[in-house]
Design an enzyme around this catalytic site. Structure first.
Site, PDB file in Angstrom:
ATOM      1  N   CYS A  21       0.839  -1.073   0.017  1.00 39.48           N
ATOM      2  CA  CYS A  21      -0.085   0.018   0.011  1.00 39.48           C
ATOM      3  C   CYS A  21       0.927   1.209   0.005  1.00 39.48           C
ATOM      4  O   CYS A  21       2.221   1.135  -0.062  1.00 39.48           O
ATOM      5  CB  CYS A  21      -0.822  -0.101   1.190  1.00 39.48           C
ATOM      6  SG  CYS A  21      -0.050   0.243   2.982  1.00 39.48           S
ATOM      7  N   CYS A  24       3.477   1.742   2.505  1.00 38.52           N
ATOM      8  CA  CYS A  24       4.543   0.901   2.365  1.00 38.52           C
ATOM      9  C   CYS A  24       5.620   1.646   1.481  1.00 38.52           C
ATOM     10  O   CYS A  24       6.951   1.792   1.742  1.00 38.52           O
ATOM     11  CB  CYS A  24       4.260  -0.473   1.747  1.00 38.52           C
ATOM     12  SG  CYS A  24       3.690  -1.577   2.761  1.00 38.52           S
ATOM     13  N   ASP A 425       8.645  28.276 -32.419  1.00 37.28           N
ATOM     14  CA  ASP A 425       9.290  28.804 -33.034  1.00 37.28           C
ATOM     15  C   ASP A 425       9.103  28.444 -34.498  1.00 37.28           C
ATOM     16  O   ASP A 425       8.159  27.820 -34.586  1.00 37.28           O
ATOM     17  CB  ASP A 425      10.704  27.815 -32.650  1.00 37.28           C
ATOM     18  CG  ASP A 425      11.976  28.218 -33.814  1.00 37.28           C
ATOM     19  OD1 ASP A 425      12.054  29.499 -33.935  1.00 37.28           O
ATOM     20  OD2 ASP A 425      12.607  27.531 -34.308  1.00 37.28           O
ATOM     21  N   ASP A 631      16.834  27.837 -29.221  1.00 33.66           N
ATOM     22  CA  ASP A 631      15.545  27.747 -28.613  1.00 33.66           C
ATOM     23  C   ASP A 631      15.713  27.221 -27.322  1.00 33.66           C
ATOM     24  O   ASP A 631      14.681  27.275 -26.450  1.00 33.66           O
ATOM     25  CB  ASP A 631      14.636  26.696 -29.519  1.00 33.66           C
ATOM     26  CG  ASP A 631      14.316  27.135 -30.562  1.00 33.66           C
ATOM     27  OD1 ASP A 631      14.016  28.426 -31.127  1.00 33.66           O
ATOM     28  OD2 ASP A 631      14.145  26.369 -31.552  1.00 33.66           O
TER      29      ASP A 631
END
Length: 735
Positions: A21, A24, A425, A631
């Site tokens: 779970c 844990c 761009d 870029d």
């Protein structure tokens, strides 16, 4: 066909066993984080994998594994070239026999309860009930006791502790009533303990099978790796295991075979299907010097490929690691779940204790008090909370990967859903990125051949797309090859150098203004070219007084899907912006053609990030899409960067999402899958919280018996995973 370079930050990976779970997973994370030298630890409950980043020369794998073992769990190091751990961890078949055995033993206990409303009383003798329930409790349910004991030793709680305490209470009460008080078989509760264990085992088995489906994309990618390759060495063809192929080997690929390595074609022509690697729907023609990606399928012609990357360094291996890394990282929304999970089990045990005392002292019925406390323990489900986010992330990133969208981490996938501005761009992103030289206009007394020769010399060392177009044009027209000296790039403006004793500059209008060059002699021709959407560059001499020599006009067609992609983004409520270093006329022409109303032209690379920051004003979330080195600052400055894989490595390293094809429609797809994934996370968390918020009080008030509570608990986890699996049906709209 280009081969994208993809990198994943180095990390140690461990297969974690014994987790059941969210509590844990949280405990394993804390155990790893306490080891000196650990920078970050992420544990994925859904894939049962821990990713740990450590400082160089600090914590060793053995130390990390020991910390996990001390916390009550198992840890095995995953080697870099191992198959995807999820294929092992989520086998889906484990536990099926235990579920069947438990169901067969529990059914005789449950059947009389089901038949009682029909007036049939077939209650088994109490000793037979005890004999059937005992192996379910202590043999088939032993896993709950082992995990609960590990949790107690670590001074923590988990789902197994709740199940162990709850079923033991029901079983113990029944044993006491049977042997000490000789109660009527109809008033024993063996069926509660046995059926709850059966339902929980069934739920975990179904959950495991469902979780396995969230990793289908990883397994599909791994299946692309050929195990053997035909290698040509010393004139002989040898069939070798793929691990023995090295960079530089010539790999023979027959028609219909899967290409084993990344490389370049040295013999043959064919077409290559890379749909499972890049999402490209149509085969791509390849010939001499073409780049191919390992995992692609060769078409009708034989090929010989010289290996440039093999094994863990291949594109396919890097894609797998990238997807695994994204699936292993936690989305920011998961932090809330982690905080709740840390206190969930102690709070539930406290509520069960209060329920026991409340019904015992107030109502005086201690048997009912025990059963209601058991129902509280059994219905509480931290698993649903723990699985809500990672299963959706795994399913979403897997679906995206199948369509050619690689997400660097869960945070990028979550952030993309909130984007309200998309900045593109121009060259190579919205256009084909293959500009050609359409017009050369020299001034009087200068010939076209001279102009081409000078420009080609200046561009001889540049990989810029316009530089390639100049060189191609010069070569096709047989221009004289000249050498340039003192070449240096002027970022965002052009290039300068000396050719045949002349000091020359070649670049945009900004460069000409900076150099004091008068553009008047060709201003009309330049304006006409820009009005047609052409990119205009100028060549000038700066030996003495700056003097214009000529004009170059380049054309680059918009990508076929660009207009549709922009339209789709606008329809989704997003603002679309064009940010480019190109001239204003060319930028505005393309923007008008595609339906973009906001244009930022002639922007230097260093200024692109500032434009992005300006767009972010007012709390707007900006996505930047680009493909070039220029870029990279903007990609890093944006809330989410998306890089075209056809571009540079630098751009992809700065981006949170890599688009495996240069298709602008993938941008809209990436935002769509992000929105759907986040929606699934929110749905899962709502139902997980609602289930516990409603179910626990109902059990405490005595409205649920343990059997119904157990069924509801098992169904909650399965429903969360099943809801996430709906993302696998997403196909996107890019071709």
């Amino acid at each position: 066909m280009s081969t994208p370079a993809l990198t994943v930050p180095p990390a140690l990976r461990f297969q974690i066993t014994g987790m059941t779970c969210a509590s844990c997973a949280s405990r394993v994370e804390k155990a790893l984080a306490r080891v000196p030298g650990v920078l970050e630890a992420n544990v994925n409950l859904a894939s049962e994998v821990a990713d740990v980043r450590v400082a160089p020369g600090q914590a060793s794998p053995a130390q990390l594994a020991a910390a996990v073992v001390k916390a009550g769990y198992g840890a095995v190091v995953i080697a870099e070239d191992d198959p995807s751990p999820v294929a092992v961890a989520l086998s889906g078949g484990r536990g099926g026999a235990a579920v069947i055995a438990s169901a067969l033993l529990s059914l005789p206990l449950l059947l009389p309860m089901l038949l009682m409303p029909l007036g049939l009383r077939l209650m088994l003798d109490g000793r037979w009930q005890w004999l059937l329930a005992t192996p379910v409790q202590f043999v088939l349910g032993a896993r709950f006791y082992r995990a609960a004991w590990s949790a107690l030793r670590a001074r923590a709680g988990n789902m197994d502790l709740l199940v162990a305490i709850g079923t033991s209470a029901a079983y113990g009460l029944s044993v006491y009533d049977l042997f000490a008080r000789g109660r009527d078989p109809a008033h024993l509760y063996f069926e509660a303990s046995a059926v709850v264990i059966t339902l929980v085992l069934l739920g975990k088995w179904l959950e495991g099978r469902a979780k396995r489906q969230t990793t289908a994309a990883i397994r599909a990618l791994q299946a692309l790796r050929p195990e053997r390759a035909t290698v040509r060495r010393d004139g002989h063809e040898l069939e070798l295991p793929i691990a023995q192929v090295v960079v530089g080997d010539e790999v023979v690929v027959r028609p219909g075979e899967r290409i084993a390595v990344d490389g370049s074609v040295v013999e043959g022509t064919s077409e290559v299907d890379a749909s499972l690697v890049t999402g490209e729907s149509l085969p791509v023609a390849v010939a001499l010097d073409a780049c191919v990606t390992g995992g692609s399928v060769n078409g009708s012609g034989p090929l010989v490929v010289r290996a440039t990357a093999v094994g863990a360094e291949s594109t396919l291996a890097r894609i797998v690691r990238l997807v695994e890394s994204a699936q292993g990282k936690k989305a920011p929304i998961q932090r809330l779940v982690d905080r709740v999970s840390a206190v969930f089990v102690p709070v539930v045990i406290g509520i069960a204790f209060v329920t026991l005392l409340g019904w015992g002292f107030v109502g005086g019925d201690w048997e009912r008090a025990i059963l209601d406390a058991v129902a509280v323990l059994v219905i509480a489900c931290p698993c649903a909370l723990g699985l809500a986010t990672p299963t959706a992330i795994m399913a979403g990133t897997g679906a995206a990967a199948r369509r050619g969208i690689l997400v660097q981490d869960a945070a990028a996938l979550e952030q993309a859903h909130s984007v309200d501005v998309v900045a593109f761009d121009k060259t190579g992103t919205l256009t084909e990125g293959r500009p050609s030289l359409l017009r050369v206009e020299p001034i009087p007394a200068t010939s076209r051949a001279e102009l081409l020769a000078w420009a080609a010399a200046l561009q001889s060392r540049s990989e810029h797309l316009l530089a390639r177009a100049v060189r191609d044009a010069a070569a096709s027209e047989g221009a004289t090859m000249m050498l340039a000296e003192g070449l240096h790039t002027l970022p965002g403006r052009g290039v300068a150098g000396k050719v045949d004793g002349r000091s020359l500059v070649f670049g945009n209008a900004r460069l000409m203004r900076d150099e004091g060059v008068d553009l008047a002699p060709l201003a009309v021709a330049g304006a006409a070219a820009e009005s047609e959407g052409r990119t205009v560059s100028w060549l000038a001499e700066t030996n003495g007084p700056p003097r214009l020599l000529g004009l170059f006009a380049f054309g680059d067609a918009a990508k076929a899907s660009a207009a549709a992609a922009v339209r789709r983004l606008v329809e989704a409520g997003l603002r679309v912006v064009l940010v480019t270093g190109d001239n204003a006329g060319s930028a505005r022409t393309l923007a008008a053609q595609l339906g973009i109303g906001d244009v930022h032209a002639e922007v230097l690379p260093a200024d692109k990030a500032a434009v992005i920051e300006g767009l972010q004003a007012g709390g707007r979330h900006v996505a930047m899409i680009g493909d070039g080195i220029n870029d990279a600052p903007a990609l890093a400055a944006a809330d989410i960067g998306m890089a075209m894989s056809s571009g540079t490595d630098v751009a992809m390293h700065a981006a949170g999402i890599t688009l495996m094809r240069g298709d602008p429609m993938l941008v809209a797809d990436a935002i769509e899958i992000s929105r759907r994934t986040v929606a699934k996370i929110r749905q899962n968390l709502f139902w997980a919280f609602a289930y516990n918020v409603v179910g626990i009080p109902l059990a405490a008030l005595g409205f649920l018996n343990p059997v119904i509570a157990g069924a509801a608990m098992a169904a909650s986890s399965v429903s969360v995973v099943a809801n996430s699996l709906l993302l696998r049906r997403w196909r996107g709209q890019a071709r």
